[in-house]
Design a protein around this motif. Sequence first.
Motif, PDB file in Angstrom:
ATOM      1  N   ASP A  96     -10.741  -6.042 -13.431  1.00 32.45           N
ATOM      2  CA  ASP A  96     -11.913  -6.461 -12.654  1.00 32.45           C
ATOM      3  C   ASP A  96     -11.598  -7.827 -12.073  1.00 32.45           C
ATOM      4  OD1 ASP A  96     -13.323  -4.522 -14.737  1.00 32.45           O
ATOM      5  OD2 ASP A  96     -14.719  -4.789 -13.061  1.00 32.45           O
ATOM      6  N   PHE A  97     -12.278  -8.173 -10.976  1.00 31.85           N
ATOM      7  CA  PHE A  97     -12.072  -9.457 -10.312  1.00 31.85           C
ATOM      8  C   PHE A  97     -13.412 -10.170 -10.201  1.00 31.85           C
ATOM      9  CE2 PHE A  97      -9.112  -6.303  -8.479  1.00 31.85           C
ATOM     10  CZ  PHE A  97      -7.906  -6.839  -8.918  1.00 31.85           C
ATOM     11  N   LEU A  98     -13.514 -11.344 -10.820  1.00 28.38           N
ATOM     12  CA  LEU A  98     -14.718 -12.164 -10.683  1.00 28.38           C
ATOM     13  C   LEU A  98     -14.406 -13.293  -9.704  1.00 28.38           C
ATOM     14  CD1 LEU A  98     -14.712 -10.887 -13.679  1.00 28.38           C
ATOM     15  CD2 LEU A  98     -16.505 -12.539 -14.147  1.00 28.38           C
ATOM     16  N   VAL A  99     -15.067 -13.293  -8.578  1.00 31.61           N
ATOM     17  CA  VAL A  99     -14.859 -14.339  -7.577  1.00 31.61           C
ATOM     18  C   VAL A  99     -15.841 -15.463  -7.887  1.00 31.61           C
ATOM     19  CG1 VAL A  99     -14.916 -14.907  -5.124  1.00 31.61           C
ATOM     20  CG2 VAL A  99     -14.115 -12.636  -5.873  1.00 31.61           C
ATOM     21  N   ALA A 102     -16.219  -1.452  -6.914  1.00 32.99           N
ATOM     22  CA  ALA A 102     -16.618  -1.164  -8.298  1.00 32.99           C
ATOM     23  C   ALA A 102     -16.070  -2.194  -9.287  1.00 32.99           C
ATOM     24  CB  ALA A 102     -16.152   0.237  -8.696  1.00 32.99           C
ATOM     25  N   VAL A 103     -15.059  -2.948  -8.883  1.00 34.95           N
ATOM     26  CA  VAL A 103     -14.434  -3.895  -9.816  1.00 34.95           C
ATOM     27  C   VAL A 103     -14.586  -5.351  -9.365  1.00 34.95           C
ATOM     28  CG1 VAL A 103     -12.786  -2.181 -10.671  1.00 34.95           C
ATOM     29  CG2 VAL A 103     -12.126  -3.643  -8.749  1.00 34.95           C
ATOM     30  N   LEU A 104     -15.473  -5.575  -8.393  1.00 33.87           N
ATOM     31  CA  LEU A 104     -15.718  -6.929  -7.878  1.00 33.87           C
ATOM     32  C   LEU A 104     -17.007  -7.499  -8.451  1.00 33.87           C
ATOM     33  CD1 LEU A 104     -15.014  -7.154  -4.044  1.00 33.87           C
ATOM     34  CD2 LEU A 104     -13.745  -8.189  -5.935  1.00 33.87           C
ATOM     35  N   HIS A 105     -16.967  -8.758  -8.848  1.00 32.29           N
ATOM     36  CA  HIS A 105     -18.139  -9.438  -9.387  1.00 32.29           C
ATOM     37  C   HIS A 105     -18.221 -10.814  -8.732  1.00 32.29           C
ATOM     38  CE1 HIS A 105     -17.894  -6.689 -13.050  1.00 32.29           C
ATOM     39  NE2 HIS A 105     -16.670  -6.639 -12.575  1.00 32.29           N
ATOM     40  N   HIS A 106     -19.436 -11.277  -8.493  1.00 34.55           N
ATOM     41  CA  HIS A 106     -19.604 -12.605  -7.912  1.00 34.55           C
ATOM     42  C   HIS A 106     -20.079 -13.590  -8.965  1.00 34.55           C
ATOM     43  CE1 HIS A 106     -19.792 -11.204  -3.459  1.00 34.55           C
ATOM     44  NE2 HIS A 106     -18.609 -11.063  -4.014  1.00 34.55           N
ATOM     45  N   ASP A 107     -19.259 -14.587  -9.226  1.00 34.22           N
ATOM     46  CA  ASP A 107     -19.520 -15.661 -10.190  1.00 34.22           C
ATOM     47  C   ASP A 107     -19.545 -15.169 -11.631  1.00 34.22           C
ATOM     48  OD1 ASP A 107     -19.500 -17.984  -8.621  1.00 34.22           O
ATOM     49  OD2 ASP A 107     -21.517 -17.566  -7.893  1.00 34.22           O
ATOM     50  N   ARG A 108     -20.496 -14.287 -11.949  1.00 35.60           N
ATOM     51  CA  ARG A 108     -20.583 -13.819 -13.333  1.00 35.60           C
ATOM     52  C   ARG A 108     -20.375 -12.314 -13.396  1.00 35.60           C
ATOM     53  NH1 ARG A 108     -24.185 -17.954 -13.019  1.00 35.60           N
ATOM     54  NH2 ARG A 108     -24.133 -19.523 -14.702  1.00 35.60           N
ATOM     55  N   TRP A 109     -19.972 -11.856 -14.552  1.00 32.87           N
ATOM     56  CA  TRP A 109     -19.781 -10.419 -14.789  1.00 32.87           C
ATOM     57  C   TRP A 109     -21.066  -9.652 -14.452  1.00 32.87           C
ATOM     58  CZ3 TRP A 109     -15.508  -7.606 -16.151  1.00 32.87           C
ATOM     59  CH2 TRP A 109     -15.736  -6.249 -16.449  1.00 32.87           C
ATOM     60  N   HIS A 160      -5.870  -4.622  -5.873  1.00 37.41           N
ATOM     61  CA  HIS A 160      -6.429  -3.335  -6.320  1.00 37.41           C
ATOM     62  C   HIS A 160      -5.485  -2.165  -6.027  1.00 37.41           C
ATOM     63  CE1 HIS A 160      -9.686  -0.804  -7.688  1.00 37.41           C
ATOM     64  NE2 HIS A 160      -9.814  -0.193  -6.544  1.00 37.41           N
ATOM     65  N   LEU A 187     -18.692 -16.810 -18.299  1.00 30.89           N
ATOM     66  CA  LEU A 187     -18.917 -15.883 -17.189  1.00 30.89           C
ATOM     67  C   LEU A 187     -19.642 -14.606 -17.614  1.00 30.89           C
ATOM     68  CD1 LEU A 187     -15.468 -16.264 -15.369  1.00 30.89           C
ATOM     69  CD2 LEU A 187     -17.588 -17.547 -14.982  1.00 30.89           C
ATOM     70  N   ARG A 199      -6.805  11.967 -12.367  1.00 28.93           N
ATOM     71  CA  ARG A 199      -7.741  10.850 -12.244  1.00 28.93           C
ATOM     72  C   ARG A 199      -7.768  10.404 -10.790  1.00 28.93           C
ATOM     73  NH1 ARG A 199     -10.469   7.131 -15.325  1.00 28.93           N
ATOM     74  NH2 ARG A 199     -10.500   5.054 -14.388  1.00 28.93           N
ATOM     75  N   ARG A 200      -8.927   9.932 -10.329  1.00 29.78           N
ATOM     76  CA  ARG A 200      -9.056   9.443  -8.955  1.00 29.78           C
ATOM     77  C   ARG A 200      -9.102   7.929  -8.936  1.00 29.78           C
ATOM     78  NH1 ARG A 200      -9.970  12.664  -5.087  1.00 29.78           N
ATOM     79  NH2 ARG A 200     -10.555  14.832  -5.474  1.00 29.78           N
ATOM     80  N   ARG A 201      -8.635   7.343  -7.844  1.00 30.32           N
ATOM     81  CA  ARG A 201      -8.739   5.887  -7.700  1.00 30.32           C
ATOM     82  C   ARG A 201     -10.186   5.484  -7.455  1.00 30.32           C
ATOM     83  NH1 ARG A 201      -4.162   5.305  -3.207  1.00 30.32           N
ATOM     84  NH2 ARG A 201      -4.953   7.416  -2.824  1.00 30.32           N
ATOM     85  N   ARG A 202     -10.537   4.312  -7.964  1.00 31.99           N
ATOM     86  CA  ARG A 202     -11.888   3.763  -7.787  1.00 31.99           C
ATOM     87  C   ARG A 202     -11.922   2.879  -6.542  1.00 31.99           C
ATOM     88  NH1 ARG A 202     -14.388   2.509 -12.952  1.00 31.99           N
ATOM     89  NH2 ARG A 202     -14.821   0.418 -12.195  1.00 31.99           N
ATOM     90  N   PRO A 203     -13.089   2.737  -5.936  1.00 28.45           N
ATOM     91  CA  PRO A 203     -13.189   1.783  -4.818  1.00 28.45           C
ATOM     92  C   PRO A 203     -13.134   0.346  -5.327  1.00 28.45           C
ATOM     93  CG  PRO A 203     -15.335   2.755  -5.290  1.00 28.45           C
ATOM     94  CD  PRO A 203     -14.349   3.433  -6.204  1.00 28.45           C
ATOM     95  N   LEU A 204     -12.638  -0.549  -4.489  1.00 26.31           N
ATOM     96  CA  LEU A 204     -12.544  -1.964  -4.859  1.00 26.31           C
ATOM     97  C   LEU A 204     -13.906  -2.521  -5.272  1.00 26.31           C
ATOM     98  CD1 LEU A 204     -11.105  -4.741  -4.993  1.00 26.31           C
ATOM     99  CD2 LEU A 204     -11.471  -4.930  -2.512  1.00 26.31           C
ATOM    100  N   HIS A 260       0.811  -1.224   0.000  1.00 22.25           N
ATOM    101  CA  HIS A 260       0.000   0.000   0.000  1.00 22.25           C
ATOM    102  C   HIS A 260       0.849   1.281   0.000  1.00 22.25           C
ATOM    103  CE1 HIS A 260      -3.854  -2.064   0.139  1.00 22.25           C
ATOM    104  NE2 HIS A 260      -3.343  -2.897   1.023  1.00 22.25           N
ATOM    105  N   GLN A 318      -6.368   1.687 -13.584  1.00 22.69           N
ATOM    106  CA  GLN A 318      -6.903   0.542 -12.819  1.00 22.69           C
ATOM    107  C   GLN A 318      -7.832  -0.306 -13.704  1.00 22.69           C
ATOM    108  OE1 GLN A 318      -8.473   3.035  -9.441  1.00 22.69           O
ATOM    109  NE2 GLN A 318      -7.089   1.791  -8.216  1.00 22.69           N
TER     110      GLN A 318
END
Lengths: 211, 211
Positions: free
Chosen positions: B49-52, A199-206, B37, B160, A192-197, A10, B46
């Motif tokens: 993307d992360f698909l869990v 925003a880029v997390l997906h569960h199983d499918r996009w 991230h 996905l 440019r600003r950093r995005r929160p985590l 970090h 950035q």
Amino acid sequence: MNNQLYDVIHRRRDVRGQFTGEPVPDEVLHRVLSAAHAAPSVGLSQPWDFLVVRDVRLRGAFHDHVQHERATFAATLDGEAAQRFARIKIDGVLESTLSVVVTYDADRGGPAVLGRHAIADAGLYSVCLAIQNLWLAATAERLGVGWVSFYREPFVQDLLGIPTGIRPVAWLCLGPVTHLEETPDLERHGWRRRRPLAAVLHHDRWGAHPA
Amino acid sequence: MNNQLYDVIHRRRDVRGQFTGEPVPDEVLHRVLSAAHAAPSVGLSQPWDFLVVRDVRLRGAFHDHVQHERATFAATLDGEAAQRFARIKIDGVLESTLSVVVTYDADRGGPAVLGRHAIADAGLYSVCLAIQNLWLAATAERLGVGWVSFYREPFVQDLLGIPTGIRPVAWLCLGPVTHLEETPDLERHGWRRRRPLAAVLHHDRWGAHPA
């Protein structure tokens, strides 16, 4: 027990303006490059090379080229973006102690590189994993690293005598720094600003974002 | 003070056979993904993307596809290499607790991504830096990671629901392990040996190796 790793991850910054030019002891550079060389690679191909560039004339010629490419990019920007970009320092090639140029050799470990038959870029990915190891090790050693990407690959190949078929992947400035900024330069300068985590997390499918 | 980082970098392995399938606590997964991230990225784009992926049917379908690609690769090998390859396990998709699929969005932060005008692949490089952060953080958390690359990108996109224009870069198996091997699997199975660092070091120009 994991605090040091997370702290390094970090704290790590892409350094442009804080290099002091002080020496890097050989044993420190060796630890940092050994960390890079310990990266994972597709089919254990270890397709990277590291050119440690100290020669001031070589670095000067590269710096001139970077300034030219800076002007090329600036010419594509409109008024407000152009003004923001004008405030941003894009390299510390001359102020840093040395550079490490990292390359990719697609032939290494061939012809049948295990794990690369379906994904041609997998070897290139391996080289980047080595670069991140280098970056974190340098940060832990209280050195700064700045990845300069305002250049054309053929220029670097020609400058450093890199054979055809070997691709330059990164020009990294390395050396002691006065400090690491808490906030990335591009965020400090309003680029440019950093995005929160989240925003880029997906569960199983996009598109299936966490609640 | 740097011992933990170097310990993690050198202990890290690409895991196939040691997954236990035990749960990964949410807060641990969050720390690992936050580390990913926090990676550097060209123009602070950035672009990852992360698909869990926990769904057993999705992982099963991927595993079947991997077996098919394994056979495709095996068919390119001659007798001795084919025999060596037959002993090598190439994925732990079903045994590991979950998968993390990492993707690249070339449009993110565009149209003018600072630092990418001369090197189109720079965004792809950023995604790989995030992957290595993830890998090291997982190792520090005593989890294993295995990067599976026996797949075709369109298959994963379709499986996905990944939109056109977003590229899958890595399918990573993740979870608790019984242990990490000291020696990489491919070296243990006689596929390939690691090279010494000195073989990939150059001073100033390509081919000028240290004494």
